[in-house]
Design a protein around this motif. Structure first.
Motif, mmCIF file in Angstrom:
data_model
loop_
_atom_site.group_PDB
_atom_site.id
_atom_site.type_symbol
_atom_site.label_atom_id
_atom_site.label_comp_id
_atom_site.label_asym_id
_atom_site.label_seq_id
_atom_site.Cartn_x
_atom_site.Cartn_y
_atom_site.Cartn_z
ATOM 1 N N TYR A 197 0.802 -1.227 0.000
ATOM 2 C CA TYR A 197 0.000 0.000 0.000
ATOM 3 C C TYR A 197 0.836 1.280 0.000
ATOM 4 N N ALA A 198 2.084 1.164 -0.445
ATOM 5 C CA ALA A 198 2.925 2.362 -0.516
ATOM 6 C C ALA A 198 2.438 3.285 -1.631
ATOM 7 N N ARG A 228 -6.520 5.333 0.655
ATOM 8 C CA ARG A 228 -7.856 4.780 0.956
ATOM 9 C C ARG A 228 -7.829 3.359 1.509
ATOM 10 N N PHE A 229 -6.755 2.631 1.303
ATOM 11 C CA PHE A 229 -6.640 1.266 1.843
ATOM 12 C C PHE A 229 -7.880 0.422 1.559
ATOM 13 N N GLN A 235 -15.336 7.404 3.376
ATOM 14 C CA GLN A 235 -14.934 6.753 4.630
ATOM 15 C C GLN A 235 -13.651 7.359 5.174
ATOM 16 N N VAL A 236 -12.651 7.513 4.296
ATOM 17 C CA VAL A 236 -11.366 7.977 4.830
ATOM 18 C C VAL A 236 -11.383 9.452 5.161
ATOM 19 N N SER A 237 -12.168 10.259 4.457
ATOM 20 C CA SER A 237 -12.167 11.682 4.806
ATOM 21 C C SER A 237 -12.892 11.913 6.119
ATOM 22 N N GLY A 238 -13.793 10.998 6.474
ATOM 23 C CA GLY A 238 -14.481 11.110 7.758
ATOM 24 C C GLY A 238 -13.705 10.520 8.909
ATOM 25 N N SER A 245 -6.211 -1.598 9.257
ATOM 26 C CA SER A 245 -6.786 -2.089 10.504
ATOM 27 C C SER A 245 -7.211 -0.936 11.422
ATOM 28 N N ALA A 246 -6.936 0.306 10.994
ATOM 29 C CA ALA A 246 -7.231 1.449 11.865
ATOM 30 C C ALA A 246 -8.723 1.779 11.852
#
Ligand code: IPE
Ligand code: IPE
Ligand code: MG
Length: 246
Positions: A197-198, A228-229, A235-238, A245-246
């Motif tokens: 995911y780099a 974004r994983f 989802q990620v901006s929120g 796993s976070a």
């Protein structure tokens, strides 16, 4: 500024840099030492946790013997000359790769440098020499297979954490930023497992010309990326930034 925790760099373009000046390729490798120094210094200054640099791949053994020999003496020379200063700057040095392929004296120097700096708490520097991503995964697989064969581990219990722990970059966060200089857009068998995911960043700059400004450009680009994983942008901006796993 969102800084990567771990930067991986494919330091490519030394040969072309020298050839463009009518010099032998090895002059480019020698000129590539200064940007290594500058990059280490800059990463330390910025408080980056880890830096992993590709100095010699498992495939580079296929190069003309004279170039390989010069590269090996350059590693030796650089180790002998730089290790004291790295130590003063609290850098922890490790060499990753198949070191059994290296000369005995070089292996000794590497072991000494690692021992001297082992307890340092500054930048974690990994120098990849005789390293290949496939070799790394194979070695880890063998280690885990031995545990299974001896009955310590069940095959169905092998998970990502177990395999990661057997890889050369065990106990380090995965690289967040993968930089390759020299204009080619490929991975060339560098950290295959760890760069899942780099963020990939390619620069046309030839390695001997890479400087603090070039690194700053890569970091500025990284800062703009939305990681974004596998999730959606909403989802990620929120959410608070973090890994899968976070
Ligand atoms: C990177 O530079 C250093 C090593 C692979 C050892 P190169 O030697 O590959 O330089 P180019 O790609 O031929 O210009
Ligand atoms: C990758 O560069 C290895 C290092 C920088 C040490 P190469 O020059 O060996 O890569 P390829 O062969 O062009 O893919
Ligand atoms: Mg190259």
């Amino acid at each position: 500024m969102a800084l990567p925790r771990h930067i991986a760099i494919v330091m490519d373009g030394n040969g072309r840099w020298a050839e463009a000046r009518g010099e032998p390729r090895t002059a480019g490798h020698r000129a590539g030492l200064e940007p290594v120094r500058a990059t280490i210094k800059e990463c330390s200054r910025l408080g980056i946790e880890a830096l992993t640099i590709f100095a010699f791949s498992s495939e580079n053994w296929r190069r003309p013997q004279a170039e390989v020999t010069t590269l090996m003496s350059l590693f030796m020379e650089a180790l002998e000359r730089e290790v004291a200063e790295l130590h003063v700057n609290a850098v922890r040095v490790k060499v990753i790769g198949d070191r059994r392929q290296l000369g005995v004296r070089l292996q000794q120097r590497i072991a000494e440098a690692e021992a001297l700096t082992a307890a340092n708490t500054g930048l974690k520097l990994q120098v990849a020499v005789s390293y290949g991503g496939r070799w790394d995964i194979l070695e880890a697989t063998r280690e885990v297979a031995k545990e299974v064969a001896s009955g310590q581990l069940r095959a169905e219990d092998i998970d990502e954490a177990r395999l990661s722990a057997a890889l050369q970059l065990a106990n380090l966060p995965d690289p967040d930023l993968f930089i390759r200089t020299g204009g080619n857009h490929r991975v060339s068998n560098f950290l295959l497992w760890n760069i899942a995911y780099a963020e990939l960043y390619f620069s046309d700059i030839l390695w001997p010309d890479f400087d603090a400004q070039a690194l700053a450009n890569a970091l500025a680009d990284f800062e703009q990326r939305e990681r974004r994983f596998g999730m959606t942008g909403h989802q990620v901006s929120g959410a608070v930034s973090g890994g899968p796993s976070a």
